[in-house]
Design a protein around this motif. Structure first.
Motif, PDB file in Angstrom:
ATOM      1  N   PHE A   1       1.317   5.536  -0.397  1.00  0.00           N
ATOM      2  CA  PHE A   1       0.666   6.855  -0.367  1.00  0.00           C
ATOM      3  C   PHE A   1       1.428   7.767  -1.328  1.00  0.00           C
TER       4      PHE A   1
ATOM      5  N   PHE B   1      -8.931  12.965  -3.246  1.00  0.00           N
ATOM      6  CA  PHE B   1      -8.108  11.766  -3.121  1.00  0.00           C
ATOM      7  C   PHE B   1      -8.847  10.594  -3.719  1.00  0.00           C
ATOM      8  N   ARG B   2      -8.106   9.583  -4.068  1.00  0.00           N
ATOM      9  CA  ARG B   2      -8.694   8.356  -4.586  1.00  0.00           C
ATOM     10  C   ARG B   2      -7.767   7.191  -4.323  1.00  0.00           C
ATOM     11  N   THR B   3      -8.341   6.009  -4.318  1.00  0.00           N
ATOM     12  CA  THR B   3      -7.544   4.802  -4.103  1.00  0.00           C
ATOM     13  C   THR B   3      -7.675   3.926  -5.333  1.00  0.00           C
TER      14      THR B   3
ATOM     15  N   THR C   1      -5.937   0.336  -7.542  1.00  0.00           N
ATOM     16  CA  THR C   1      -5.053  -0.822  -7.498  1.00  0.00           C
ATOM     17  C   THR C   1      -4.274  -0.845  -8.800  1.00  0.00           C
TER      18      THR C   1
ATOM     19  N   ARG D   1      -1.508  -1.184  -4.083  1.00  0.00           N
ATOM     20  CA  ARG D   1      -2.685  -0.361  -3.844  1.00  0.00           C
ATOM     21  C   ARG D   1      -2.182   1.056  -3.556  1.00  0.00           C
ATOM     22  N   LEU D   2      -2.683   2.008  -4.323  1.00  0.00           N
ATOM     23  CA  LEU D   2      -2.208   3.387  -4.185  1.00  0.00           C
ATOM     24  C   LEU D   2      -3.310   4.268  -3.615  1.00  0.00           C
ATOM     25  N   THR D   3      -2.975   5.016  -2.589  1.00  0.00           N
ATOM     26  CA  THR D   3      -3.864   6.095  -2.149  1.00  0.00           C
ATOM     27  C   THR D   3      -3.232   7.383  -2.648  1.00  0.00           C
TER      28      THR D   3
ATOM     29  N   HIS E   1       0.862  -1.193   0.000  1.00  0.00           N
ATOM     30  CA  HIS E   1       0.000   0.000   0.000  1.00  0.00           C
ATOM     31  C   HIS E   1       0.893   1.237   0.000  1.00  0.00           C
TER      32      HIS E   1
END
Ligand code: FES
Length: 256
Positions: free
Chosen positions: A5, A69-71, A73, A78-80, A3
């Protein structure tokens, strides 16, 4: 799954959005993106954005504020993503760690090959009319940032005419001037030994006609630009106080 950020900056001025093109190697090769990168441990998103834009484009991002912001894959990751609107930029963006930079108009931006994580955001900006992220507050924010950083803005393109600057150091204001010498740039306090006021007045040149001396525009004292020694005038024999500097990129920064 890892994950990460990530922060990305949105800077629109005069209807043009700042975009950077990713290198041809690595992730998403050659695609255009909003400049930014990973948030390192211990950093706030705003600090990460400032650092990333310095490294990637050689500029200082001023007044970043959350926009969206968005999340997503992406492969095994997994990118926030946090998108920050930038109120101003000090310096001219140049491609230090990317392939190229451009300021795209509202019509151009959606036609570029954009990195997928940024595409929705760019479309949203287009739908909102590509409003400038700079505001009436921007000049004050830029002035403050110019004063607080150690880097002397404009030193990267220092010409014959000395460059004056103002810095806040240890809670006090330092007025300085940067001048070319045979040994490279030198900085002096912009305070005359005759009367403790700045040498410059009303935008007059700080150089003598032959270019060898700095001139105090108040009462005409001449200073050797190489040493700061006053060679003529009411403070002959006294010196401008030197300010220690060190190279940074193409310019200089003040040493503590
Ligand atoms: S204040 Fe500079 S010569 Fe008088």
């Amino acid at each position: 799954m890892t994950h990460l950020f990530v922060v990305a900056g949105i800077h629109i001025v005069n209807g043009r959005l700042l975009l950077a093109r990713r290198p041809l190697t690595g992730d998403l090769p050659g695609l255009w993106e909003l400049p930014g990168g990973k948030v390192e441990p211990g950093e706030t998103p705003a600090e990460a954005l400032v650092r990333e834009l310095q490294e990637e484009l050689g500029v200082v991002a001023v007044g970043p504020e959350p926009y969206a912001f968005r999340t997503v894959t992406h492969g095994e990751r997994r990118l926030t993503l946090l998108f920050l609107a930038i109120r101003g930029i000090l310096g001219t963006p140049r491609p230090l760690e990317c392939l190229s930079v451009r300021q795209a108009t509202r019509a151009e931006a959606p036609l570029l090959s954009l990195a997928p994580p940024d595409r929705d955001i760019v479309e949203r900006l287009v739908a909102e009319g590509f409003r400038d992220t700079e505001t009436v507050e921007t000049p004050r924010l830029l002035e403050r940032a110019r004063e607080e950083g150690a880097y002397v803005f404009g030193s990267e393109s220092l010409g014959e005419e000395p460059l004056t600057f103002v810095k806040r150091r240890d809670g006090r204001i330092t007025r300085g001037l940067l001048v070319r010498t045979s040994q490279g740039p030198a900085a002096y306090e912009n305070t005359c030994p005759h009367v403790p006021i700045p040498l410059d007045r009303d935008g007059e040149s700080l150089l003598s006609e032959d270019g060898r001396h700095l001139v105090c525009n108040n009462h005409g004292a001449l200073f050797d630009r190489e040493t700061g020694l006053c060679v003529s005038g009411p403070c002959a024999g006294e010196r401008l106080r030197p300010i220690p500097i060190a190279p940074e990129g193409d310019g200089v920064r003040l040493l503590p």
